[in-house]
Design a protein around this motif. Structure first.
Motif, PDB file in Angstrom:
ATOM      1  N   LEU A  29       0.821  -1.201   0.000  1.00 51.19           N
ATOM      2  CA  LEU A  29       0.000   0.000   0.000  1.00 51.19           C
ATOM      3  C   LEU A  29       0.862   1.262   0.000  1.00 51.19           C
ATOM      4  O   LEU A  29       0.540   2.225  -0.694  1.00 51.19           O
ATOM      5  N   ILE A  30       1.933   1.263   0.772  1.00 50.53           N
ATOM      6  CA  ILE A  30       2.828   2.428   0.794  1.00 50.53           C
ATOM      7  C   ILE A  30       3.465   2.594  -0.582  1.00 50.53           C
ATOM      8  O   ILE A  30       3.533   3.702  -1.132  1.00 50.53           O
ATOM      9  N   LEU A  31       3.907   1.477  -1.157  1.00 51.69           N
ATOM     10  CA  LEU A  31       4.528   1.531  -2.474  1.00 51.69           C
ATOM     11  C   LEU A  31       3.508   2.018  -3.512  1.00 51.69           C
ATOM     12  O   LEU A  31       3.827   2.847  -4.373  1.00 51.69           O
ATOM     13  N   TYR A  32       2.271   1.526  -3.437  1.00 52.04           N
ATOM     14  CA  TYR A  32       1.242   1.943  -4.370  1.00 52.04           C
ATOM     15  C   TYR A  32       0.958   3.426  -4.213  1.00 52.04           C
ATOM     16  O   TYR A  32       0.817   4.150  -5.204  1.00 52.04           O
ATOM     17  N   PHE A  33       0.864   3.914  -3.004  1.00 51.76           N
ATOM     18  CA  PHE A  33       0.617   5.327  -2.745  1.00 51.76           C
ATOM     19  C   PHE A  33       1.759   6.175  -3.305  1.00 51.76           C
ATOM     20  O   PHE A  33       1.523   7.180  -3.967  1.00 51.76           O
ATOM     21  N   LEU A  34       2.981   5.772  -3.067  1.00 54.26           N
ATOM     22  CA  LEU A  34       4.135   6.533  -3.552  1.00 54.26           C
ATOM     23  C   LEU A  34       4.206   6.499  -5.089  1.00 54.26           C
ATOM     24  O   LEU A  34       4.460   7.528  -5.739  1.00 54.26           O
ATOM     25  N   LEU A  35       3.976   5.325  -5.654  1.00 51.64           N
ATOM     26  CA  LEU A  35       4.008   5.228  -7.114  1.00 51.64           C
ATOM     27  C   LEU A  35       2.870   6.048  -7.739  1.00 51.64           C
ATOM     28  O   LEU A  35       3.064   6.713  -8.750  1.00 51.64           O
ATOM     29  N   ASN A  36       1.716   5.961  -7.113  1.00 55.15           N
ATOM     30  CA  ASN A  36       0.578   6.706  -7.633  1.00 55.15           C
ATOM     31  C   ASN A  36       0.833   8.199  -7.550  1.00 55.15           C
ATOM     32  O   ASN A  36       0.469   8.943  -8.447  1.00 55.15           O
ATOM     33  N   ARG A  37       1.434   8.629  -6.501  1.00 54.14           N
ATOM     34  CA  ARG A  37       1.659  10.052  -6.292  1.00 54.14           C
ATOM     35  C   ARG A  37       2.816  10.570  -7.136  1.00 54.14           C
ATOM     36  O   ARG A  37       2.708  11.635  -7.745  1.00 54.14           O
ATOM     37  N   TYR A  38       3.911   9.868  -7.188  1.00 62.43           N
ATOM     38  CA  TYR A  38       5.116  10.400  -7.827  1.00 62.43           C
ATOM     39  C   TYR A  38       5.415   9.783  -9.203  1.00 62.43           C
ATOM     40  O   TYR A  38       6.117  10.400 -10.002  1.00 62.43           O
ATOM     41  N   ALA A  39       4.928   8.623  -9.511  1.00 64.84           N
ATOM     42  CA  ALA A  39       5.284   7.994 -10.783  1.00 64.84           C
ATOM     43  C   ALA A  39       4.078   7.919 -11.721  1.00 64.84           C
ATOM     44  O   ALA A  39       4.167   8.320 -12.885  1.00 64.84           O
ATOM     45  N   PHE A  40       2.980   7.355 -11.247  1.00 63.36           N
ATOM     46  CA  PHE A  40       1.840   7.159 -12.141  1.00 63.36           C
ATOM     47  C   PHE A  40       1.191   8.483 -12.565  1.00 63.36           C
ATOM     48  O   PHE A  40       0.773   8.623 -13.704  1.00 63.36           O
TER      49      PHE A  40
ATOM     50  N   PRO B 279       2.540  11.678 -12.972  1.00 63.27           N
ATOM     51  CA  PRO B 279       3.260  12.306 -14.080  1.00 63.27           C
ATOM     52  C   PRO B 279       3.274  11.425 -15.338  1.00 63.27           C
ATOM     53  O   PRO B 279       3.181  11.933 -16.463  1.00 63.27           O
ATOM     54  N   LEU B 280       3.363  10.123 -15.155  1.00 56.50           N
ATOM     55  CA  LEU B 280       3.383   9.222 -16.310  1.00 56.50           C
ATOM     56  C   LEU B 280       2.046   9.301 -17.051  1.00 56.50           C
ATOM     57  O   LEU B 280       2.015   9.413 -18.284  1.00 56.50           O
TER      58      LEU B 280
ATOM     59  N   GLN C 236      -0.996  13.908 -22.383  1.00 61.91           N
ATOM     60  CA  GLN C 236      -0.508  14.954 -23.285  1.00 61.91           C
ATOM     61  C   GLN C 236      -0.145  14.362 -24.641  1.00 61.91           C
ATOM     62  O   GLN C 236      -0.444  14.941 -25.698  1.00 61.91           O
ATOM     63  N   ARG C 237       0.486  13.202 -24.588  1.00 66.34           N
ATOM     64  CA  ARG C 237       0.863  12.522 -25.829  1.00 66.34           C
ATOM     65  C   ARG C 237      -0.393  12.126 -26.623  1.00 66.34           C
ATOM     66  O   ARG C 237      -0.448  12.276 -27.835  1.00 66.34           O
ATOM     67  N   ARG C 238      -1.411  11.621 -25.915  1.00 69.74           N
ATOM     68  CA  ARG C 238      -2.656  11.232 -26.565  1.00 69.74           C
ATOM     69  C   ARG C 238      -3.324  12.458 -27.188  1.00 69.74           C
ATOM     70  O   ARG C 238      -3.787  12.422 -28.324  1.00 69.74           O
ATOM     71  N   GLN C 239      -3.330  13.583 -26.487  1.00 65.29           N
ATOM     72  CA  GLN C 239      -3.920  14.813 -27.014  1.00 65.29           C
ATOM     73  C   GLN C 239      -3.136  15.320 -28.225  1.00 65.29           C
ATOM     74  O   GLN C 239      -3.727  15.783 -29.208  1.00 65.29           O
ATOM     75  N   LEU C 240      -1.798  15.234 -28.136  1.00 66.32           N
ATOM     76  CA  LEU C 240      -0.965  15.656 -29.251  1.00 66.32           C
ATOM     77  C   LEU C 240      -1.250  14.804 -30.486  1.00 66.32           C
ATOM     78  O   LEU C 240      -1.410  15.320 -31.601  1.00 66.32           O
ATOM     79  N   VAL C 241      -1.321  13.483 -30.277  1.00 70.71           N
ATOM     80  CA  VAL C 241      -1.605  12.579 -31.392  1.00 70.71           C
ATOM     81  C   VAL C 241      -2.999  12.868 -31.953  1.00 70.71           C
ATOM     82  O   VAL C 241      -3.206  12.923 -33.173  1.00 70.71           O
ATOM     83  N   GLN C 242      -3.965  13.082 -31.053  1.00 72.44           N
ATOM     84  CA  GLN C 242      -5.323  13.394 -31.487  1.00 72.44           C
ATOM     85  C   GLN C 242      -5.351  14.700 -32.285  1.00 72.44           C
ATOM     86  O   GLN C 242      -5.999  14.793 -33.327  1.00 72.44           O
ATOM     87  N   LYS C 243      -4.617  15.702 -31.792  1.00 78.68           N
ATOM     88  CA  LYS C 243      -4.542  16.998 -32.475  1.00 78.68           C
ATOM     89  C   LYS C 243      -3.901  16.831 -33.849  1.00 78.68           C
ATOM     90  O   LYS C 243      -4.381  17.395 -34.845  1.00 78.68           O
TER      91      LYS C 243
END
Length: 162
Positions: free
Chosen positions: A16-27, A29-30, A36-43
């Protein structure tokens, strides 16, 4: 196999701690970068579709302009052909009228020259006839009686012609 509840709880807490940290700091921004990439491709796809539509419209416009230019060229060629035919007809008509005028003028000139030649011939013939007649009269008329008969005969002939 031995099952320990403490390790399970510890593993669960660590997860749970790892999931919280990954969700907050990795997932976060990812997923943001992926969004952003999806919007760019869509645009880019929508811009490509719009550009494609513009290209199709431009091609159609160019086809129409080319067809119009071809029609105008055909009209110009046809008009030139008709103008050329009219000019050829005018030239032929003028040439025929000029030939007719020259022919009439030549015929009048020939008639005039003929009349002059006939008049000159008559004049010369008359003069020659008078000279011949005077010579004949001088030879044949030696007496007054013959001369009077000849004059009477001449007057009758001239009176009969008139």
């Amino acid at each position: 196999m031995h099952f320990s509840w403490e390790s399970l709880v510890l593993a669960l807490i660590a997860f749970l701690i790892l999931y919280f940290l990954l969700n907050r700091y990795a997932f976060g921004p990812l997923f943001s970068v992926m969004e952003q990439r999806r919007q760019l491709v869509q645009k880019q796809l929508s811009e490509a579709a719009e550009t494609r539509e513009q290209a199709v419209a431009y091609v159609e416009e160019q086809k129409q302009a080319l067809q119009t230019a071809r029609q105008e060229a055909y009209d110009i060629i046809e008009q030139s052909r008709q103008t050329g035919n009219k000019q050829a007809d005018q030239i032929l008509t003028q040439a025929k009228s000029e030939a007719e005028r020259l022919k009439d003028e030549a015929l009048r000139e020939i008639e005039s020259e003929k009349n002059k030649a006939v008049a000159a011939l008559r004049s010369e013939l008359g003069t020659a006839s008078v000279q011949i007649a005077s010579k004949l009269i001088q030879k044949e008329i030696k007496d007054d009686k013959s001369q009077e008969e000849l004059v009477d005969q001449y007057l009758k002939e001239v009176g009969g012609r008139s």
